[in-house]
Design a protein around this motif. Structure first.
Motif, PDB file in Angstrom:
ATOM      1  N   LEU A 161     -28.051  83.060  16.562  1.00 20.82           N
ATOM      2  CA  LEU A 161     -26.821  83.608  15.987  1.00 20.82           C
ATOM      3  C   LEU A 161     -26.249  82.659  14.935  1.00 20.82           C
ATOM      4  O   LEU A 161     -25.803  83.097  13.863  1.00 20.82           O
ATOM      5  CB  LEU A 161     -25.807  83.851  17.103  1.00 20.82           C
ATOM      6  N   ALA A 162     -26.264  81.359  15.236  1.00 17.61           N
ATOM      7  CA  ALA A 162     -25.756  80.389  14.265  1.00 17.61           C
ATOM      8  C   ALA A 162     -26.600  80.383  12.998  1.00 17.61           C
ATOM      9  O   ALA A 162     -26.069  80.306  11.881  1.00 17.61           O
ATOM     10  CB  ALA A 162     -25.726  78.992  14.888  1.00 17.61           C
ATOM     11  N   ASP A 163     -27.922  80.479  13.164  1.00 16.18           N
ATOM     12  CA  ASP A 163     -28.797  80.500  11.983  1.00 16.18           C
ATOM     13  C   ASP A 163     -28.578  81.759  11.148  1.00 16.18           C
ATOM     14  O   ASP A 163     -28.569  81.715   9.916  1.00 16.18           O
ATOM     15  CB  ASP A 163     -30.263  80.417  12.418  1.00 16.18           C
ATOM     16  N   MET A 164     -28.403  82.896  11.801  1.00 17.05           N
ATOM     17  CA  MET A 164     -28.161  84.133  11.055  1.00 17.05           C
ATOM     18  C   MET A 164     -26.828  84.071  10.322  1.00 17.05           C
ATOM     19  O   MET A 164     -26.721  84.524   9.176  1.00 17.05           O
ATOM     20  CB  MET A 164     -28.191  85.324  12.009  1.00 17.05           C
ATOM     21  N   ARG A 165     -25.808  83.511  10.952  1.00 17.42           N
ATOM     22  CA  ARG A 165     -24.531  83.363  10.267  1.00 17.42           C
ATOM     23  C   ARG A 165     -24.652  82.440   9.064  1.00 17.42           C
ATOM     24  O   ARG A 165     -24.043  82.674   8.019  1.00 17.42           O
ATOM     25  CB  ARG A 165     -23.489  82.818  11.243  1.00 17.42           C
ATOM     26  N   ARG A 166     -25.461  81.398   9.205  1.00 13.84           N
ATOM     27  CA  ARG A 166     -25.648  80.471   8.092  1.00 13.84           C
ATOM     28  C   ARG A 166     -26.348  81.148   6.929  1.00 13.84           C
ATOM     29  O   ARG A 166     -25.928  81.025   5.776  1.00 13.84           O
ATOM     30  CB  ARG A 166     -26.464  79.266   8.549  1.00 13.84           C
ATOM     31  N   VAL A 167     -27.416  81.909   7.217  1.00 12.35           N
ATOM     32  CA  VAL A 167     -28.164  82.581   6.151  1.00 12.35           C
ATOM     33  C   VAL A 167     -27.308  83.642   5.476  1.00 12.35           C
ATOM     34  O   VAL A 167     -27.243  83.737   4.245  1.00 12.35           O
ATOM     35  CB  VAL A 167     -29.449  83.202   6.725  1.00 12.35           C
ATOM     36  N   LEU A 168     -26.615  84.459   6.274  1.00 13.67           N
ATOM     37  CA  LEU A 168     -25.768  85.490   5.687  1.00 13.67           C
ATOM     38  C   LEU A 168     -24.562  84.884   4.984  1.00 13.67           C
ATOM     39  O   LEU A 168     -24.034  85.463   4.038  1.00 13.67           O
ATOM     40  CB  LEU A 168     -25.300  86.459   6.779  1.00 13.67           C
ATOM     41  N   GLY A 169     -24.137  83.703   5.419  1.00 15.46           N
ATOM     42  CA  GLY A 169     -23.013  83.048   4.768  1.00 15.46           C
ATOM     43  C   GLY A 169     -23.312  82.666   3.346  1.00 15.46           C
ATOM     44  O   GLY A 169     -22.417  82.611   2.487  1.00 15.46           O
ATOM     45  N   VAL A 170     -24.584  82.406   3.030  1.00 20.36           N
ATOM     46  CA  VAL A 170     -24.968  82.111   1.650  1.00 20.36           C
ATOM     47  C   VAL A 170     -24.689  83.313   0.758  1.00 20.36           C
ATOM     48  O   VAL A 170     -24.307  83.178  -0.401  1.00 20.36           O
ATOM     49  CB  VAL A 170     -26.460  81.712   1.586  1.00 20.36           C
ATOM     50  N   LEU A 171     -24.860  84.522   1.309  1.00 18.18           N
ATOM     51  CA  LEU A 171     -24.624  85.734   0.523  1.00 18.18           C
ATOM     52  C   LEU A 171     -23.145  86.066   0.397  1.00 18.18           C
ATOM     53  O   LEU A 171     -22.695  86.556  -0.626  1.00 18.18           O
ATOM     54  CB  LEU A 171     -25.349  86.916   1.182  1.00 18.18           C
ATOM     55  N   ARG A 172     -22.377  85.783   1.454  1.00 22.55           N
ATOM     56  CA  ARG A 172     -21.003  86.262   1.495  1.00 22.55           C
ATOM     57  C   ARG A 172     -19.975  85.200   1.159  1.00 22.55           C
ATOM     58  O   ARG A 172     -18.797  85.501   1.039  1.00 22.55           O
ATOM     59  CB  ARG A 172     -20.700  86.812   2.887  1.00 22.55           C
ATOM     60  N   ASP A 173     -20.403  83.943   0.994  1.00 24.39           N
ATOM     61  CA  ASP A 173     -19.432  82.876   0.779  1.00 24.39           C
ATOM     62  C   ASP A 173     -18.896  82.933  -0.641  1.00 24.39           C
ATOM     63  O   ASP A 173     -19.615  82.689  -1.599  1.00 24.39           O
ATOM     64  CB  ASP A 173     -20.101  81.515   1.022  1.00 24.39           C
ATOM     65  N   ASP A 174     -17.624  83.322  -0.792  1.00 21.22           N
ATOM     66  CA  ASP A 174     -16.978  83.347  -2.105  1.00 21.22           C
ATOM     67  C   ASP A 174     -15.718  82.490  -2.117  1.00 21.22           C
ATOM     68  O   ASP A 174     -14.824  82.693  -2.928  1.00 21.22           O
ATOM     69  CB  ASP A 174     -16.630  84.785  -2.510  1.00 21.22           C
TER      70      ASP A 174
END
Length: 450
Positions: free
Chosen positions: A271-284
């Motif tokens: 879960l932490a890894d998925m949040r990290r990967v998706l955070g690259v897309l959504r981090d604004d």
């Protein structure tokens, strides 16, 4: 070359500007305003021409030559069409200027209309076409003054009886002809230069768009590899752990508790890894999002221990110096080992031994993962084959080996996978050209290994 650059984000708050924005910054405020309001620019051109020919219009009107004055005013109005009909406008202005010269030969700046029309032609068309148009538009006036100087129209342009006709002819031939030709050449050359600059900007903008698109594709591929590694590995391990816990829960509740604890840790890590990967897309927010799942030193040990807890008879050995401390290189080793063991866990049957061997010799790092889990039926095609039992859900997507191959190519390496004896072998070779003086991963041994 430091491969850490592959994993670092841009500094926070530094947004990439588009090529159009960079070009706009180089132009002044007034030019940007005119570019956004082309009709205003056309009005400026018409007003400039009107100022240049105003003395001639006044002189013609005073002398009663209203037709010449009207033609000059008509040219000023027609300059509003230079963006839409540049070639037609150039032909019209060339004809009108010849007529005005015949009607009022002593006017000044009569050929100014050609400057603006030839500039428009050069901006809108190729250089060759612009030069041909310039020559065709200049020739009538030049021929007119030539005929007036030495031809049948000799002395017809003499306005002041006190002027010597010979002197007038000489001055007209040199000054007027040279002025008309040079001014038209300058106007055309300026238009060609502007067109070339715009074409260059368009080419650079297209290159920037292609580069951005390629970067976007590469980033999507990277995220797809990360998501595949996280989901495929974690779900495989969690399924194996849950199946194992169901088997041993009655016979050995304590062992079942350990397995369930490992199952929980695996899920939380995924879960932490998925949040990290998706955070690259959504981090604004301007905060740099981390791109590495773990530091590869302890995480490699945890990875191996996790597979051992999931039931793999794992044996690990490391030969040679410690692995380089570069984070990207560590991630590549981690992912290759992770993907290989995940496939062993998914497809291996009747496993008695799984060997993970990492050898470093100079700048070359070799990774071998060998299992004996095929039994008598043959090992399935890794991450794309089926289990011997043909169980549903055993088909892979083929992304695992492709992802390992892509990672290895970053370090001038290769990955081979295929049958080996009773089992399956993954053999990866990586080349590390960098400096590994700091942060190296020390060799790790699993507890209980011989």
């Amino acid at each position: 070359m430091n491969h850490t650059a592959f994993t670092k984000d841009a500094p926070a708050g530094q947004a990439d500007a588009s090529f159009a924005e960079l070009t706009a910054r180089r132009t002044g405020r007034f030019r940007r305003y005119l570019q956004r309001h082309p009709l205003v620019m056309d009005a400026v051109v018409a007003a400039s021409y009107s100022l240049l020919v105003a003395p001639t219009v006044a002189d013609a009107a005073t002398s009663g030559n209203w037709l010449a004055a009207a033609l000059l005013v008509l040219v000023a109005g027609s300059l509003f069409l230079r963006r839409f009909y540049p070639v037609g406008l150039a032909a019209f202005v060339a004809v009108v200027e010849v007529a005005v010269t015949l009607l009022h030969p002593w006017g000044s700046n009569v050929s100014a209309g050609l400057w603006f029309s030839l500039y428009a032609v050069a901006v809108a068309h190729t250089r060759r076409f612009a030069l041909i148009t310039m020559a065709a538009a200049t020739a009538p006036l030049a021929l007119l003054y030539l005929l007036a100087a030495v031809g049948p129209m000799e002395n017809s342009f003499v306005h002041d009886p006190g002027v010597n006709p010979g002197d007038f002819h000489l001055l007209t031939s040199i000054a007027t002809g040279a002025t008309i030709a040079l001014s038209n050449i300058l106007a055309t050359g300026l238009g060609i230069s502007v067109r070339q600059r715009r074409e260059h900007e368009q080419e650079v903008a297209a290159w920037a768009a292609r580069t951005a698109s390629l970067a976007s594709v590469n980033e999507r591929n990277r995220i797809a590899r990360e998501m595949h590694d996280v989901v495929a590995h974690s779900l495989t391990v969690m399924i194996s752990l849950s199946d194992g816990a169901a088997v041993v829960v009655r016979k050995n509740p304590e062992r079942a508790g350990e397995v369930l604890g490992e199952l929980s840790r695996t899920g939380r890590t995924a879960l932490a890894d998925m949040r990290r990967v998706l955070g690259v897309l959504r981090d604004d927010t301007g905060t740099a999002a981390p791109r590495l799942p773990l530091t590869a030193g302890d995480s490699l040990a945890s990875l191996l221990e996790g597979f051992r807890t999931a039931g793999l008879p794992l044996h690990y050995s490391h030969t040679g110096p410690a692995l380089p401390g570069d984070a990207a290189f560590q991630l590549t080793v981690y992912r290759i080992v992770q993907e290989s063991l995940t496939n062993v866990l998914r497809y291996g049957r009747a496993l008695t031994r799984v060997d993970v061997t990492i050898v470093r010799s100079g700048s070359t790092v070799t990774i071998d993962v060998l299992d004996d889990g095929a039994g008598a039926t043959g090992h399935p095609a890794q991450d794309g084959g089926t289990s011997p039992s043909g169980a549903a859900g055993s088909h892979g997507s083929g992304q695992g080996l492709a992802g390992m191959a892509e990672r290895s190519r970053i370090y001038s390496g290769s990955v081979e996978a295929g049958p080996s004896g009773r089992g399956w072998r993954v053999h990866a070779v990586l080349s590390w050209p960098g400096d590994d003086s700091a942060g190296s991963i020390r060799p790790y041994k699993l507890q209980g290994n011989p």
